[in-house]
Scaffold this motif. Structure first.
Motif, short mmCIF file in Angstrom:
data_model
loop_
_atom_site.label_atom_id
_atom_site.label_comp_id
_atom_site.label_asym_id
_atom_site.label_seq_id
_atom_site.Cartn_x
_atom_site.Cartn_y
_atom_site.Cartn_z
N UNK B 138 0.78 -1.29 0.17
CA UNK B 138 -0.03 0.12 -0.01
C UNK B 138 0.76 1.26 0.02
N UNK B 139 1.84 1.40 1.01
CA UNK B 139 2.60 2.39 0.98
C UNK B 139 3.76 2.56 0.00
N UNK B 140 3.76 1.61 -0.74
CA UNK B 140 4.78 1.13 -2.10
C UNK B 140 6.25 1.64 -1.50
N UNK B 141 6.31 0.90 -0.63
CA UNK B 141 8.04 1.05 -0.17
C UNK B 141 8.77 -0.22 -0.72
N UNK B 142 9.74 -0.13 -0.82
CA UNK B 142 10.71 -1.50 -1.23
C UNK B 142 10.31 -1.82 -2.58
N UNK B 143 9.62 -1.04 -3.60
CA UNK B 143 9.02 -1.53 -4.89
C UNK B 143 7.50 -1.67 -4.67
N UNK B 144 6.75 -1.54 -3.45
CA UNK B 144 5.62 -1.91 -3.46
C UNK B 144 5.26 -3.43 -3.93
N UNK B 145 4.25 -3.53 -4.54
CA UNK B 145 3.65 -4.94 -4.94
C UNK B 145 4.44 -5.48 -6.37
N UNK B 146 5.38 -4.45 -6.95
CA UNK B 146 6.22 -4.89 -7.92
C UNK B 146 7.45 -5.53 -7.41
N UNK B 147 7.74 -5.36 -6.13
CA UNK B 147 8.76 -6.09 -5.52
C UNK B 147 10.13 -5.59 -5.92
N UNK B 148 11.09 -6.31 -5.83
CA UNK B 148 12.48 -5.89 -6.00
C UNK B 148 13.01 -7.08 -7.06
N UNK B 149 13.67 -6.90 -8.21
CA UNK B 149 14.17 -8.05 -9.01
C UNK B 149 15.68 -7.49 -9.23
#
Lengths: 295, 333
Positions: B138-149
């Motif tokens: 929700x807060x879009x931290x650490x890439x939010x729901x897109x995650x980190x690749x």
């Protein structure tokens, strides 16, 4: 503008909250009587949703008629799982009952997937709309709200006025004492579990009015977690507390969405969901017996 | 010294099992992936068992630590890969961050949730897990729901050759090390003051408190250890191995349940239990996925129910009853 939006959302939240409340009463009843947290709770809501869907789409029967059918199916499932599994786990450590109910939930999910596939389903029960100055409400949601209030009231009278209902309350209070007074505690366990599951399956029928295209074998997980929050809010052992907590939860969930949507750069929907869990967390910290739970 | 050696005897069968698994995976072609999966389940079961097995508290939100460990590794590689001359050291930054995040959440969770008991504790742990997941989305931290690749970042930091070796071999090897470490800590706690205190907690917490045991302290120690090991498993088996992390994939209660199934199959509160459970669960899951893809859960659910109802002590519980009084007794705990 935002006030109008808020008022509209709160109206929808109140209607949905009634169904949330009903969906949680079963969880609270089972915890109160058997001290078992039904982690597979959402799967039974899913069963109810599929009962309503099948009856509406293949048989053309209105969801109102699906409610008693759901109650019967739910109670049958409840008795079945009680006598095959839960009866042996009443005295066992928490781990056993938590895992067993979770496994029951998975079993139901996978069977549903086998029958209906993993797609999303839905139906539309057209019974008109009410136009208010703030928002438009489909009548089906109003009927669902009225239905959940009627069922909750019925349960209230059953609890307070009948002999069996009194026996159930006595087991919640003190199962040893109830046994001494001649209550057949084993039967009360079975009956309460079956009624709890029956209520949950019925609430699944009513919930379909709010999710036009959201019926899916895996839909239950989200509702299990919401039911936990609501149950704790309502004091965990009290079904009526759960009903009122459901109303409050519906209002908070839909109201908070309006505010989160005003913040730029965030996703409001997940934030609303996360708010519910932080609420749960702090509530458990401050008052584990629940806001409405007394003591 | 004489008294301390027998204390670690039960580790012999555990380490032997790990060694055999490692040798099979290392020498037989095509077996490495399966052995890695088995090691993953053994490590998770062993780590989860440290807290649950001794205290009886059911941490349903255990996957939080695994997920945060994965995020630690992802953040370490993603944000530090441009620093010159770090080379392989970047992995250690990742491990450090994984441990940091896991311990931070474990301490917070211990301070708040460990004051609750039974069902309330289990619900609180689930709440923390879900709250964290939706907060990240929700807060879009650490890439939010897109995650980190971070596979690109890893390749840039250590070179293609080394990155390849890290993801295909060393990440799995590290899981073996973690599994062995978890087994050692398990037996070390079991046979020390901590273990006795925690057994007292499991049997009757109020009585333990009255007897003057600082129950909160010992519970926190076990919880923290369990959480840190979970974070390490996440950093290696999910972070370094897969080189990506999405909140919807890692904060999944389902993995906690897998831990529970592994431990319960083998026997809760035993040292060898998670190893036996991990082997059985991992093997059957692997083969069911081959024979009947898509039906694993349908088959597992009734098996889980049957085990809970029929053998609450697990396999090691049964074995222990059988070998009582024989010389084998001190190897099987």
């Amino acid at each position: 503008m935002i006030l109008k939006l808020l008022a509209g959302n709160l109206t929808h939240g109140l209607l949905l909250g009634g169904v949330y409340g009903l969906a949680t009463m079963g969880l609270s009843l089972i915890f109160g009587v058997m001290n078992v947290v039904n982690v597979g709770h959402g799967a039974f809501i899913m069963v109810g949703a599929f009962v309503a869907l099948t009856m509406f789409t293949t048989l053309g029967i209105s969801p109102v008629a699906a409610i008693p059918v759901a109650l019967i199916i739910g109670m049958a499932l409840g008795f079945f799982f009680f006598y095959t599994v839960m009866r042996r786990l009443i005295r066992a450590p928490e781990l056993a009952s938590l895992l067993a109910t979770f496994a029951i939930g998975i079993l139901l999910q996978e069977i549903a997937k086998l029958i209906f596939g993993a797609d999303f389903w839905g139906y539309n029960w057209r019974v008109g709309k009410i136009s208010l100055p703030i928002t438009t409400i489909p009548m089906s949601k109003v009927y669902a709200f009225i239905g959940s209030i009627l069922i909750a009231l019925f349960l209230y009278f059953w609890f307070s006025k009948t002999r069996v209902g009194t026996a159930v309350r006595s087991v919640v209070e003190d199962s040893e004492g109830a046994r001494v007074c001649g209550v057949n505690v084993g039967w009360i366990y079975a009956l309460s579990f079956a009624i709890g599951i029956g209520l949950t399956v019925m609430s699944g029928v009513l919930l379909t009015m709010f999710i036009p295209v959201g019926i899916n074998p895996y839909m239950g997980g989200a509702y299990t977690l919401k039911a936990f929050v609501i149950a704790v809010l309502g004091g965990l052992t009290s079904p009526y507390g759960a009903f009122f907590a459901g109303l409050i939860f519906g209002l908070i969930e839909n109201g908070a969405y309006v505010f989160f949507a005003q913040i730029p750069g965030v996703a409001p929907f997940p934030l609303t969901v996360s708010l519910a869990f932080w609420m749960l967390f702090f509530l458990l910290l401050i008052k584990p017996t629940g806001l409405l739970g007394g003591k | 010294m004489k008294r301390t050696i027998p204390k670690y005897y039960p580790l012999i069968p555990v380490f032997a099992a790990y060694l055999i698994m490692f040798i099979i995976g290392f020498t037989m072609p095509g077996m490495w992936q399966m052995v890695a999966l088995l090691a993953f389940y053994c490590a998770l079961g062993q780590s989860w068992n440290i807290f649950m097995g001794m205290t009886g508290y059911v941490d349903f939100g255990y996957v939080t630590f695994i997920a945060l460990g994965t995020y630690g590794m992802a953040l370490g590689v993603q944000y530090f890969y441009q620093i010159e001359g770090l080379g392989i050291g970047i992995i250690f930054i990742g491990i450090f961050l994984a441990l940091f995040l896991a311990s931070l959440s474990a301490i917070l969770e211990a301070a708040i949730a460990l004051r609750l008991r039974g069902a309330y504790f289990a619900i609180a742990c689930i709440g923390i897990n879900e709250g964290l997941r939706y907060f990240i989305e929700g807060a879009k931290i650490w890439g939010g729901s897109e995650g980190i690749i971070f596979s690109g970042a890893l390749t840039e930091a250590v070179g293609r050759e080394v990155a390849n070796q890290l993801t295909t071999f060393w990440a799995d090897f590290a899981v073996f090390i973690i599994a062995a470490l978890a087994a050692f800590l398990n037996v070390h706690y079991m046979r020390s003051k901590i273990g006795y205190a925690l057994t007292a907690v499991r049997e009757d917490e109020d009585a333990a408190k009255v007897m003057g045991i600082n129950t909160f302290k010992y519970k926190t120690i076990a919880f923290l250890t369990s959480g840190l090991l979970g974070g390490l498993v996440g950093a290696m088996a999910w972070g370094l191995k897969l080189t990506h992390v999405f909140p919807g994939d890692v904060f999944v209660i389902h993995y906690t349940v897998e831990c529970i199934v592994v431990v319960l199959l083998g026997g809760a509160g035993t040292l060898l239990g998670p190893v036996v459970g991990g082997l059985i669960y991992g093997l059957s899951k692997y083969w069911l996925a081959v024979i009947l893809p898509g039906f694993q859960l349908l088959i597992f659910a009734p098996i889980i129910i049957a085990i809970i109802v029929a053998f609450p002590g697990g396999i090691i519980g049964l074995v222990k009853q059988r070998i009582k009084g024989t010389p084998l007794e001190r190897y099987i705990v």
